[in-house]
Design a protein around this motif. Structure first.
Motif, PDB file in Angstrom:
ATOM      1  N   ALA A 174      -8.011   9.965  -7.713  1.00 32.05           N
ATOM      2  CA  ALA A 174      -7.478  10.953  -7.225  1.00 32.05           C
ATOM      3  C   ALA A 174      -6.226  11.017  -7.117  1.00 32.05           C
ATOM      4  O   ALA A 174      -5.112  12.041  -7.734  1.00 32.05           O
ATOM      5  N   ARG A 175      -5.796  10.665  -6.077  1.00 37.48           N
ATOM      6  CA  ARG A 175      -4.469  10.561  -5.901  1.00 37.48           C
ATOM      7  C   ARG A 175      -3.284  10.207  -6.668  1.00 37.48           C
ATOM      8  O   ARG A 175      -2.155  10.825  -6.853  1.00 37.48           O
ATOM      9  N   LEU A 176      -3.783   9.208  -8.150  1.00 41.61           N
ATOM     10  CA  LEU A 176      -2.639   9.122  -9.137  1.00 41.61           C
ATOM     11  C   LEU A 176      -3.204   9.400  -9.682  1.00 41.61           C
ATOM     12  O   LEU A 176      -2.717   8.737 -10.991  1.00 41.61           O
ATOM     13  N   GLN A 177      -3.750  10.525 -10.138  1.00 43.31           N
ATOM     14  CA  GLN A 177      -4.008  11.582 -11.784  1.00 43.31           C
ATOM     15  C   GLN A 177      -2.692  11.884 -12.486  1.00 43.31           C
ATOM     16  O   GLN A 177      -2.562  11.562 -13.141  1.00 43.31           O
ATOM     17  N   THR A 178      -1.158  11.655 -11.146  1.00 41.11           N
ATOM     18  CA  THR A 178      -0.406  12.500 -11.566  1.00 41.11           C
ATOM     19  C   THR A 178       0.279  10.698 -12.409  1.00 41.11           C
ATOM     20  O   THR A 178       0.619   9.777 -11.656  1.00 41.11           O
ATOM     21  N   GLU A 179       1.252  10.883 -13.297  1.00 38.26           N
ATOM     22  CA  GLU A 179       1.706  10.067 -13.595  1.00 38.26           C
ATOM     23  C   GLU A 179       3.450   9.392 -13.248  1.00 38.26           C
ATOM     24  O   GLU A 179       3.497   8.499 -12.460  1.00 38.26           O
ATOM     25  N   GLN A 180       3.704  10.404 -12.356  1.00 33.88           N
ATOM     26  CA  GLN A 180       4.771  10.037 -11.359  1.00 33.88           C
ATOM     27  C   GLN A 180       4.314   9.129  -9.926  1.00 33.88           C
ATOM     28  O   GLN A 180       4.717   8.222  -9.794  1.00 33.88           O
ATOM     29  N   ALA A 181       3.038  10.248  -9.586  1.00 34.36           N
ATOM     30  CA  ALA A 181       2.308   9.310  -8.375  1.00 34.36           C
ATOM     31  C   ALA A 181       2.119   7.863  -9.082  1.00 34.36           C
ATOM     32  O   ALA A 181       2.080   6.803  -7.901  1.00 34.36           O
ATOM     33  N   ARG A 182       1.782   7.485  -9.867  1.00 35.76           N
ATOM     34  CA  ARG A 182       0.570   6.244 -10.206  1.00 35.76           C
ATOM     35  C   ARG A 182       2.648   5.271 -10.729  1.00 35.76           C
ATOM     36  O   ARG A 182       2.366   4.351 -10.337  1.00 35.76           O
ATOM     37  N   ALA A 183       3.699   5.323 -10.800  1.00 32.62           N
ATOM     38  CA  ALA A 183       4.555   4.859 -11.401  1.00 32.62           C
ATOM     39  C   ALA A 183       5.535   4.859 -10.084  1.00 32.62           C
ATOM     40  O   ALA A 183       5.951   3.707 -10.058  1.00 32.62           O
ATOM     41  N   GLN A 184       5.545   5.564  -8.900  1.00 32.87           N
ATOM     42  CA  GLN A 184       5.616   5.845  -7.500  1.00 32.87           C
ATOM     43  C   GLN A 184       4.846   4.572  -6.878  1.00 32.87           C
ATOM     44  O   GLN A 184       5.770   3.286  -6.301  1.00 32.87           O
TER      45      GLN A 184
END
Length: 608
Positions: A174-184
């Motif tokens: 759930a925390r990695l739903q956004t592309e920004q979070a995944r990239a980080q």
């Protein structure tokens, strides 16, 4: 002081579980085995998160993680075997209703100690344990607990850990739903992996002189595999059985293990060689032991030889030696002995014409029979066009093999639930007396023919009931693979390597297009299946009609996309797109641009 204290500084989560296992080893063996397994799982998952040399397998279960080839490449055979011992003792602690022996806990702790030593020596940034450090059973805490952990309580504890792990994974997803979070996260992982790679390289530059006690591991693992096959090894003559007639000065020898039948005669022997030697070094000595036992009892035993990591079976009355993942159960060995005299000729056994009536189906069955009977092969591949009756062909094959006493139990594997259900229905229609079992809908039923998907079978291989594997390596005499694909072999090849059985593959792919991996799995030359009946032949013979192509054009591929034709919501999405650096927004996209975007290599890869 804990014998696992070297973990505490940099591997605290592993240390916490190891400490609990160590504290309970003598007073609560069931809990000790459980926590030892938990410590191992924590360590292995830590490795997969940080060591880029490890490739994540199809599943995150511990069994899949330690059997992944890249894991073996990183840790080596010895540590894979140690991990298997810890895992299996932990699984038995949670699922076996019988008491867990204190020695099982001591063995699990000893193997965990060596795995933990390697973990710290390989990945720790700071101080490493001394090379001469050794595990001591005498140093385990002797403080008695008031009450040992019950099986029910341990199962509840295991379920709680599993639920917490799933909840954590879901929260992370759930925390990695956004592309920004995944990239980080990817950036963080890369930095961590770079750091671990440098530490690992520096640590491995120094030679590892630690004594991992591989001889103890070998003996413990062979004992474990024999126990899982239902051999209690509780009689004096089960081990180090004396024989006479050996070609040495004294004329005597001692067989490492003898597996006895109910009639008091040997069914099999096991010759164990040092772990640093090829298991096949013991082949000739095992044969001499078999000669002595045959002379004494009038029956030639099946031969097993092992170095603890590799195991071989040799029924020298019929087949050359072959690798095997474990040992056969008593009833499986008895059946093997019966077949030496009771097996009928396949060439003289008729094919049931009520199941298959077409010439090419009978021909395929006969050619498989020739491969098995005349060529002593154990694998066959059939290339048959879709609609030509592959399933009915193998049903008739299984029927023939059963009537000729070559096969008692068969397993039919497919990659989709629909195909499994279809096969189950076909067996019930054409071979109802074999009591076909659909393992997807009924995992506990017993029968002679089982149908299953690959993932279901992978999960059931580790199913242990009261310390004995339900499906041991010798459970099935024949495995049939429906709709064989290269991806299936790469992903689930372990199934075919685990079971010691005849193997028949079915595919509708034209023989010239079947990949090299498929032919290699069946020990065949590329382009030369055991038998083939392809589409062109089936059309010529009048059994199938030729395919008819139907063109289905897509409007936007022909005409492109016009802004004015879009809905209001689509126009809003169109306006929000970053079309170009100068901020210009087009009013249409031509068909050529649409096709270029749709059919570039990256898109094709994603679709595949």
């Amino acid at each position: 002081m804990s014998q696992f204290s070297f973990l505490q500084s940099e591997f605290a989560p592993v240390y916490e579980h190891a400490l609990k296992a160590e504290s309970a080893a003598l007073s609560d063996p069931r809990a000790a085995c459980f926590y030892a397994r938990l410590a191992l799982e924590t360590a292995v998952k830590w490795m997969y998160e940080r060591d880029r040399a490890l490739k994540s397998p199809y599943d995150t279960a511990l069994s899949a993680l330690i059997h992944e080839p890249s894991f073996r490449n990183v840790v080596g055979n010895a540590l894979v075997t140690k991990a298997r011992i810890i895992k299996d003792h932990g699984n038995r602690a949670v699922h076996d209703t019988r008491p867990v022996a204190q020695q099982a806990a001591v063995t699990a702790l000893r193997e965990l100690f060596h795995f933990s030593y390697w973990l710290v020596r390989t990945y720790a940034k700071g101080a490493k344990p001394e090379a001469g450090l050794q595990f001591s059973a005498d140093a385990l805490p002797k403080t008695a607990q008031v009450e040992a952990t019950t099986l029910a309580r341990l199962q509840a504890l295991a379920k709680s850990f599993e639920e917490k792990t799933k909840a954590h994974e879901q929260a992370e997803a759930a925390r990695l739903q956004t592309e920004q979070a995944r990239a980080q996260l990817e950036a963080e992982i890369k930095l961590l992996q770079d750091e671990i790679a440098a530490v690992k390289k520096a640590n491995q530059a120094a030679p590892d002189t630690h004594n991992y006690n591989e001889e103890q591991t070998r003996d413990a693992f062979i004992d474990l595999l024999l126990h899982e096959a239902g051999w209690p090894l509780d009689q004096a003559r089960d081990r180090e059985y004396p024989v006479r007639g050996m070609p040495n000065n004294a004329g005597e020898g001692f067989v490492d293990y003898v597996l006895w039948g109910d009639d008091g005669k040997p069914l099999a022997l096991v010759e164990a060689k040092r772990t640093k030697r090829d298991a096949r070094v013991g082949q000739q000595q095992a044969k001499l032991y078999a000669d002595c036992l045959e002379k004494e009892f009038g029956r030639r035993p099946v031969i097993f030889y092992s170095n603890g990591y590799e195991h071989w079976i040799w029924d020298d009355a019929g087949y050359p030696p072959r690798g095997v993942q474990g040992f056969l159960k008593k009833d499986e060995l008895m059946l093997l002995h019966q077949r030496r005299t009771g097996r009928k000729s396949l060439s003289a056994t008729d094919v049931d014409s009520t199941i298959v009536e077409r010439f090419y189906q009978t021909r395929a069955i006969r050619r498989i029979g020739e491969a098995f009977e005349n060529d002593n092969q154990r694998k066959a591949l059939l290339v048959m066009a879709t609609g030509s009756g592959k399933t009915r062909t193998v049903i008739a094959l299984i029927d023939q093999l059963m009537r000729a006493n070559w096969v008692k139990r068969a397993l039919f594997l497919a990659d989709r639930v629909a195909l499994v259900n279809q096969a189950a229905g076909a067996f019930k229609t054409h071979l109802p007396h074999v009591a076909p079992v659909n393992l997807i809908t009924d995992r506990q039923a017993e029968g002679r023919v089982y149908v299953s998907t690959y993932p279901t079978m992978v999960g059931l291989i580790d199913d242990v009931q009261n310390g004995v594997r339900r499906f041991g390596p010798g459970h099935f005499d024949l495995i049939v693979i429906d709709e064989a694909h290269r991806s299936v072999y790469r992903k689930y090849r372990a199934i075919f390597e685990y079971f010691d059985s005849f193997l028949v593959g079915l595919t509708a792919t034209p023989k010239d297009e079947v990949d090299r991996d498929t032919y290699s799995l069946f020990d065949l030359e590329r382009g030369v299946p055991t038998d083939s009946y392809e589409l062109d032949e089936a059309v010529t013979d009048g059994f199938l009609v030729p395919p008819k192509a139907v063109s289905v054009p897509l409007k936007f591929q022909r005409e492109g996309i016009k802004y004015d034709d879009l809905s209001d919501d689509e126009k809003e999405a169109w306006d929000a797109l970053e079309w170009s650096d100068d901020g210009q927004i087009p009013d249409r996209v031509d068909a050529s641009a649409v096709n270029k975007w749709l059919f570039n290599a990256d898109t094709v890869d994603k679709v595949l």
